[in-house]
Design an enzyme around this catalytic site. Structure first.
Site, PDB file in Angstrom:
ATOM      1  N   CYS A  78       2.691  11.252   5.120  1.00  0.00           N
ATOM      2  CA  CYS A  78       3.066  12.608   5.635  1.00  0.00           C
ATOM      3  C   CYS A  78       2.944  12.612   7.454  1.00  0.00           C
ATOM      4  O   CYS A  78       3.893  13.230   7.889  1.00  0.00           O
ATOM      5  CB  CYS A  78       1.684  13.182   5.357  1.00  0.00           C
ATOM      6  SG  CYS A  78       1.236  13.309   3.638  1.00  0.00           S
TER       7      CYS A  78
ATOM      8  N   LYS B 269      10.864   3.207   3.072  1.00  0.00           N
ATOM      9  CA  LYS B 269       9.737   2.649   3.643  1.00  0.00           C
ATOM     10  C   LYS B 269       9.147   1.364   2.758  1.00  0.00           C
ATOM     11  O   LYS B 269       9.022   1.569   1.948  1.00  0.00           O
ATOM     12  CB  LYS B 269       8.539   3.552   3.856  1.00  0.00           C
ATOM     13  CG  LYS B 269       8.964   4.658   4.783  1.00  0.00           C
ATOM     14  CD  LYS B 269       8.023   5.536   5.030  1.00  0.00           C
ATOM     15  CE  LYS B 269       7.813   6.587   3.579  1.00  0.00           C
ATOM     16  NZ  LYS B 269       6.667   7.869   3.718  1.00  0.00           N
TER      17      LYS B 269
ATOM     18  N   GLY C  61      -2.478   9.140   4.165  1.00  0.00           N
ATOM     19  CA  GLY C  61      -1.816   9.991   4.902  1.00  0.00           C
ATOM     20  C   GLY C  61      -0.626   9.575   5.868  1.00  0.00           C
ATOM     21  O   GLY C  61      -0.184  10.198   6.615  1.00  0.00           O
ATOM     22  N   THR C  62      -0.348   8.169   5.657  1.00  0.00           N
ATOM     23  CA  THR C  62       0.563   7.292   6.492  1.00  0.00           C
ATOM     24  C   THR C  62       1.999   8.313   6.575  1.00  0.00           C
ATOM     25  O   THR C  62       2.507   8.223   7.355  1.00  0.00           O
ATOM     26  CB  THR C  62       0.635   6.227   6.301  1.00  0.00           C
ATOM     27  OG1 THR C  62      -0.714   5.433   6.265  1.00  0.00           O
ATOM     28  CG2 THR C  62       1.251   5.295   7.422  1.00  0.00           C
TER      29      THR C  62
ATOM     30  N   THR D 218      -5.222   4.175   5.438  1.00  0.00           N
ATOM     31  CA  THR D 218      -3.752   4.257   5.447  1.00  0.00           C
ATOM     32  C   THR D 218      -3.685   5.615   4.964  1.00  0.00           C
ATOM     33  O   THR D 218      -2.301   6.033   4.609  1.00  0.00           O
ATOM     34  CB  THR D 218      -3.068   3.348   4.595  1.00  0.00           C
ATOM     35  OG1 THR D 218      -3.796   3.112   3.393  1.00  0.00           O
ATOM     36  CG2 THR D 218      -3.182   2.034   5.474  1.00  0.00           C
TER      37      THR D 218
END
Ligand SMILES: Cc1ncc(COP(=O)(O)OP(=O)(O)O)c(N)n1
Ligand SMILES: Cc1nc(C(=O)O)sc1CCOP(=O)(O)O
Ligand SMILES: [Mg+2]
Length: 568
Positions: free
Chosen positions: A285, A247, A282-283, A280
């Protein structure tokens, strides 16, 4: 374990369908080390088109008998992760993502963190043997399709997980190699890296590292460009996972968010515009859980990643403005429901039947004839005392209708008057109107209810007690009953008269508004049938086929007040 060929002997009662065998399933991409009890089944029409996807329940390990029917199984993700007290990331994000993606999610908690939008204030690992116990509880009982991992804070916990997964294999394993929180706090130290590389990664169907995590797994390799990400994906793939998603959210100098997916054969560069937001947390997870959810539904990996990415982006975009916590990294709203509306533009009240008192229903042809816009017509009706508005724009182009509806909604919200859309549930959803009015040949109210959710107002036209009963069963909020008198506004409309109206009112469990040929001269007679659930009149031509809408609405309002309705 039941043999693969055993499954091919399955047949459904309905001989028009075939059940795909594991060979078919493998060809569809279900090639992992799933146990047979979790084997996805795909029911197809004889001619080959997929009808539905599901999972056939089978006896637990060693069993060779199928359950007695072909019930489809709920897709199930088990998340093995840490708890975030602020609920932006970790187990809590995983639960919300899975709920939003429509799959069941069970949880094994590896650590508790005291955490908020500022950072991680404390962490406490769950003892290894208790992690093992949780894993066993879930995996020995429930048919988990996909395990998704998040915070695995100790070597012992990673080893426990790998051991348990060998004992209870699942269809797929999604590994989010969480090491550092968005706030920069360390969640799993470097000691864990070799166990990750040697034990966990080789079992994974996909790993989803961000740049820092990819770099850590690759002994500090510099990752600054998309080409670097490709190299990293290839090197990580060599460690054994079937797919690697690197990512690039932290990539410098990029207006797009770029992720690289590599499956050992092809690279996929997944680009999307970067969403500027503080929310953002927790993006990562949520993305991994969403991928797990789509894989659990039976999607191949590339589609699962694309859908998951699109979902997270939509949620981030939707949640741009929400304010939760004082720290730099806020959570986002997985269910797309927390978006802030200023008090005056969001209908706060539940449906109030007394809103049906003076129901103004617009007509595009009449507005055209009198040279007024729909927005002006609505304004005038509200100024005259209309208590609810319906946009009945039979000739409007969808695009124009939507624009007008949005403009009317702004006015209605300012005045606290509900705005409903005639027939067009799609337009109502698109403009976030307060509800819809549907007739007997329109979209059934129960379907509209599913699409609109529990809070929106749904009205249904009814001419008989049976239709009124069905409207109630379907979850409508009110019924419109008519034509009370003959009307030129609606072609070929059957007139039910005052008697028909009374019969329907007496049978209806829902509040009723009368419609059809009603105006200043006869509104009183209508209300004088005096049934308690008749709450008002709905009117088109007597308001809108007139020179001054405001004046006509005011006159009708006075008549209705004089008839003292809605108070019985
Ligand atoms: C309040 C109210 N009652 C009845 C109707 C008629 O709806 P329907 O039968 O769907 O006919 P059209 O309005 O679509 O021609 C209504 N619109 N409003
Ligand atoms: C839209 C509509 N529905 C009816 C029904 O009987 O369900 S009568 C009607 C037309 C009402 O227009 P006016 O007030 O001009 O008579
Ligand atoms: Mg209709």
């Amino acid at each position: 374990m039941a043999s693969a060929t055993f499954l091919s002997t399955l047949s459904l009662a309905n001989k028009n369908y075939l059940l795909l065998t594991p060979t078919h399933a493998c060809a569809k991409g279900y090639t992992n080390n799933f146990r047979v009890s979790n084997l996805p089944s795909i029911v197809v029409r004889k001619e080959g088109s997929v009808r539905s996807q599901g999972f056939v329940a089978m006896q637990e390990k060693g069993g060779s008998t199928l359950s007695d029917d072909s019930r489809t199984k709920t897709p199930h993700v088990l998340t093995v992760a840490g708890s975030d007290s602020g609920a932006g990331a970790g187990i809590q994000a995983d639960l919300k993502a899975c709920a939003a993606r429509g799959v069941y999610c069970s949880t094994v908690i590896t650590a508790l963190t005291a955490q908020n939008t500022v950072g991680v204030q404390g962490a406490s690992n769950v003892p290894e043997d208790f992690v093992a116990q949780q894993l066993k509880s879930v995996l020995s009982d429930m048919q988990v399709d996909v395990v998704k991992t998040g915070m695995l804070p100790s070597v012992g916990i990673v080893k426990t997980l790998c051991r348990t997964l060998r004992e209870y294999p699942v269809h797929a394993l999604v590994v989010d190699p969480v090491m550092v929180s968005t706030s920069g706090d360390v969640l799993a130290g470097p000691s864990i890296l070799s166990t990750f590389r040697e034990e966990l990664l080789p079992m994974a169907d996909i790993i989803t590292p961000n740049l820092k995590e990819a770099s850590a797994l690759l002994n500090g390799m510099q990752l600054e460009t998309v080409d670097d990400m490709r190299s990293a994906a290839r090197l990580l793939h060599n460690m054994g996972p079937k797919n690697v998603l690197v990512k690039g959210g932290d990539l410098p100098d990029s207006s797009d968010a770029v992720d690289i997916l590599y499956n050992g054969h092809n690279f996929y560069e997944l680009r999307s515009p970067r969403i500027r937001t503080r929310n953002t947390h927790g993006t990562g997870c949520s993305l991994a859980s969403s991928i797990a959810a789509e894989v659990a539904k039976g999607y191949p990996m590339l589609s699962a990643v694309k859908v998951a990415k699109r979902f997270v982006e939509t949620a981030l975009d939707y949640s741009k403005e929400i304010v939760i916590g004082n720290g730099p990294q806020g959570p986002f709203d997985h269910l797309l429901r927390l978006k802030s509306h200023s008090q005056d533009c969001h209908r706060q009240q539940p449906f109030d039947p007394s809103d049906l008192f003076l129901y103004a229903v617009t007509d595009s042809r009449m507005n055209k004839r009198w040279g007024r816009s729909i927005v002006d017509a609505v304004k005038a009706a509200i100024d005259g005392g209309a208590t609810i508005i319906q946009l009945r724009e039979k000739d409007a182009e969808t695009k124009d209708f939507l624009e007008s509806a949005k403009a009317c909604l702004r006015i209605c919200r300012l005045h606290g008057v509900p705005l409903l859309i005639n027939d067009r549930v799609d337009v109502a959803i698109a403009c976030d109107a307060d509800g819809v009015h549907v007739g007997q040949s329109d979209m059934p109210a129960c379907v509209a209810r599913t699409l609109l959710g529990p809070e929106k107002i749904i009205g249904v036209s009814c001419k008989t007690p049976e239709q009124a009963e069905q409207a109630w069963v379907d979850g409508a909020d009110y019924i419109g009953c008519g034509g009370v008198y003959p009307t030129n506004t609606k072609e070929n409309n059957i007139t039910v008269g005052l008697n028909g109206l009374k019969t329907v009112c007496m049978a209806s469990k829902l509040p009723v508004v009368a419609i059809g040929g009603i105006g200043v001269s006869n509104a009183r007679a209508v209300m004088e049938i005096r049934t308690p659930n008749l709450k008002g009149v709905a009117v088109v031509s007597a308001l809108f086929d007139r020179e001054c809408v405001q004046t006509e609405t005011r006159k009708l309002h006075e008549v209705l007040l004089g008839s003292n309705i809605g108070s019985t």
